[in-house]
Write a protein that holds these residues in place. Structure first.
Motif, short mmCIF file in Angstrom:
data_model
loop_
_atom_site.label_atom_id
_atom_site.label_comp_id
_atom_site.label_asym_id
_atom_site.label_seq_id
_atom_site.Cartn_x
_atom_site.Cartn_y
_atom_site.Cartn_z
N TYR A 280 -56.59 17.69 -5.69
CA TYR A 280 -57.49 16.53 -6.54
C TYR A 280 -58.92 17.18 -6.43
O TYR A 280 -59.45 17.45 -5.07
CB TYR A 280 -57.35 15.11 -5.82
N ILE A 281 -59.67 17.16 -7.36
CA ILE A 281 -61.05 17.70 -7.50
C ILE A 281 -61.84 16.80 -6.36
O ILE A 281 -61.93 15.61 -6.40
CB ILE A 281 -61.66 17.57 -8.71
N GLY A 282 -62.78 17.68 -5.56
CA GLY A 282 -63.49 17.03 -4.65
C GLY A 282 -62.94 16.83 -3.31
O GLY A 282 -63.43 16.20 -2.25
N PHE A 283 -61.44 17.07 -3.12
CA PHE A 283 -60.82 16.41 -1.96
C PHE A 283 -60.13 17.80 -1.48
O PHE A 283 -59.70 18.91 -2.29
CB PHE A 283 -59.89 15.58 -2.10
N ASN A 284 -59.84 18.03 -0.03
CA ASN A 284 -59.31 19.02 0.47
C ASN A 284 -57.57 18.75 0.01
O ASN A 284 -57.03 17.91 -0.19
CB ASN A 284 -59.12 19.06 1.86
N GLU A 285 -56.99 20.21 -0.14
CA GLU A 285 -55.67 20.29 -0.70
C GLU A 285 -54.86 19.81 0.66
O GLU A 285 -55.27 19.71 1.62
CB GLU A 285 -55.47 21.59 -0.94
N ILE A 286 -53.64 19.20 0.06
CA ILE A 286 -52.66 18.46 1.06
C ILE A 286 -51.51 19.29 0.95
O ILE A 286 -51.12 19.50 -0.05
CB ILE A 286 -52.69 17.09 1.27
N LYS A 287 -51.02 19.93 2.14
CA LYS A 287 -49.79 20.53 2.16
C LYS A 287 -48.68 19.81 3.11
O LYS A 287 -49.16 19.67 4.18
CB LYS A 287 -49.73 21.91 2.41
N GLN A 288 -47.42 19.59 2.73
CA GLN A 288 -46.47 19.06 3.56
C GLN A 288 -45.20 19.16 3.36
O GLN A 288 -44.91 19.19 1.97
CB GLN A 288 -46.64 17.36 3.17
N ASP A 289 -44.46 19.45 4.20
CA ASP A 289 -42.85 19.82 4.18
C ASP A 289 -42.00 18.69 3.98
O ASP A 289 -42.46 17.45 5.00
CB ASP A 289 -42.54 20.73 5.31
N VAL A 290 -41.31 18.40 3.14
CA VAL A 290 -40.58 17.50 2.91
C VAL A 290 -39.02 17.69 2.75
O VAL A 290 -38.73 18.61 1.91
CB VAL A 290 -40.89 16.42 1.73
N ASP A 291 -38.01 16.78 3.47
CA ASP A 291 -36.79 17.02 3.21
C ASP A 291 -36.35 16.05 2.27
O ASP A 291 -36.47 14.75 2.55
CB ASP A 291 -35.86 16.84 4.66
N LEU A 292 -35.67 16.45 1.11
CA LEU A 292 -35.30 15.51 0.02
C LEU A 292 -33.89 15.56 -0.32
O LEU A 292 -33.31 16.29 -1.42
CB LEU A 292 -35.94 15.95 -1.10
N ASN A 293 -33.25 14.95 0.73
CA ASN A 293 -31.76 14.75 0.58
C ASN A 293 -31.47 13.46 0.09
O ASN A 293 -30.20 13.08 -0.07
CB ASN A 293 -31.06 14.92 1.93
N HIS A 294 -32.32 12.62 -0.09
CA HIS A 294 -31.91 11.47 -0.81
C HIS A 294 -33.28 10.61 -1.33
O HIS A 294 -34.44 11.40 -1.02
CB HIS A 294 -31.49 10.20 0.21
N GLU A 295 -33.17 9.70 -2.10
CA GLU A 295 -34.65 9.22 -2.63
C GLU A 295 -35.48 8.73 -1.56
O GLU A 295 -35.11 8.27 -0.47
CB GLU A 295 -34.23 8.08 -3.67
N LYS A 296 -36.78 9.20 -1.85
CA LYS A 296 -37.71 9.02 -0.70
C LYS A 296 -39.22 8.55 -1.22
O LYS A 296 -39.48 9.09 -2.47
CB LYS A 296 -38.12 10.42 0.17
N ARG A 297 -39.77 7.81 -0.66
CA ARG A 297 -41.02 7.20 -0.93
C ARG A 297 -42.13 7.63 0.11
O ARG A 297 -42.05 7.26 1.25
CB ARG A 297 -41.21 5.86 -1.21
N ILE A 298 -43.24 8.47 -0.40
CA ILE A 298 -44.22 8.88 0.42
C ILE A 298 -45.77 8.57 -0.24
O ILE A 298 -45.74 9.00 -1.43
CB ILE A 298 -44.12 10.51 0.78
N ASP A 299 -46.41 7.87 0.59
CA ASP A 299 -47.78 7.33 0.10
C ASP A 299 -48.65 8.19 0.94
O ASP A 299 -48.58 8.80 2.02
CB ASP A 299 -48.12 6.09 0.41
N PHE A 300 -49.69 8.74 -0.02
CA PHE A 300 -50.64 9.57 0.85
C PHE A 300 -52.07 8.92 0.56
O PHE A 300 -52.71 8.03 -0.21
CB PHE A 300 -50.66 10.95 -0.02
N LYS A 301 -52.84 9.16 1.63
CA LYS A 301 -54.29 8.70 1.75
C LYS A 301 -55.19 9.77 1.90
O LYS A 301 -54.68 10.75 2.73
CB LYS A 301 -54.58 7.72 2.76
#
Length: 86
Positions: free
Chosen positions: A65-86
């Protein structure tokens, strides 16, 4: 000649969530949520919400997102998942 293909449908799952600015808690519109290894991604909507369907597996998620640091995160997607970011 008849050719038979052995085809196993790939199982998909959905990752979704909301992205907001940490200090103000305002949702962010237009954040890029990408999975580079799949060459796919989505952009958050007017509510800061994203949803992406991918084959089940483990991936690196990259948020930009412009003006913010890039975020990298490893995720295991073996079922439906919700991840909120701040």
């Amino acid at each position: 000649a008849v050719v038979f293909f052995s085809f196993t449908p790939q199982e998909y799952t959905t990752l979704s969530g909301t992205i907001s600015e940490a200090s103000s808690n305002e949702t962010l519109i237009g954040v890029t949520v990408a999975i580079p290894s799949l060459k796919t991604g989505v952009i958050t909507n007017e509510y800061g919400f994203y949803s992406i369907s991918v084959p089940k597996g483990s991936y690196e998620l990259v948020l930009n997102y412009i003006g913010f640091n890039e975020i990298k995160q490893d995720v295991d997607l073996n079922h439906e998942k919700r991840i909120d970011f701040k």
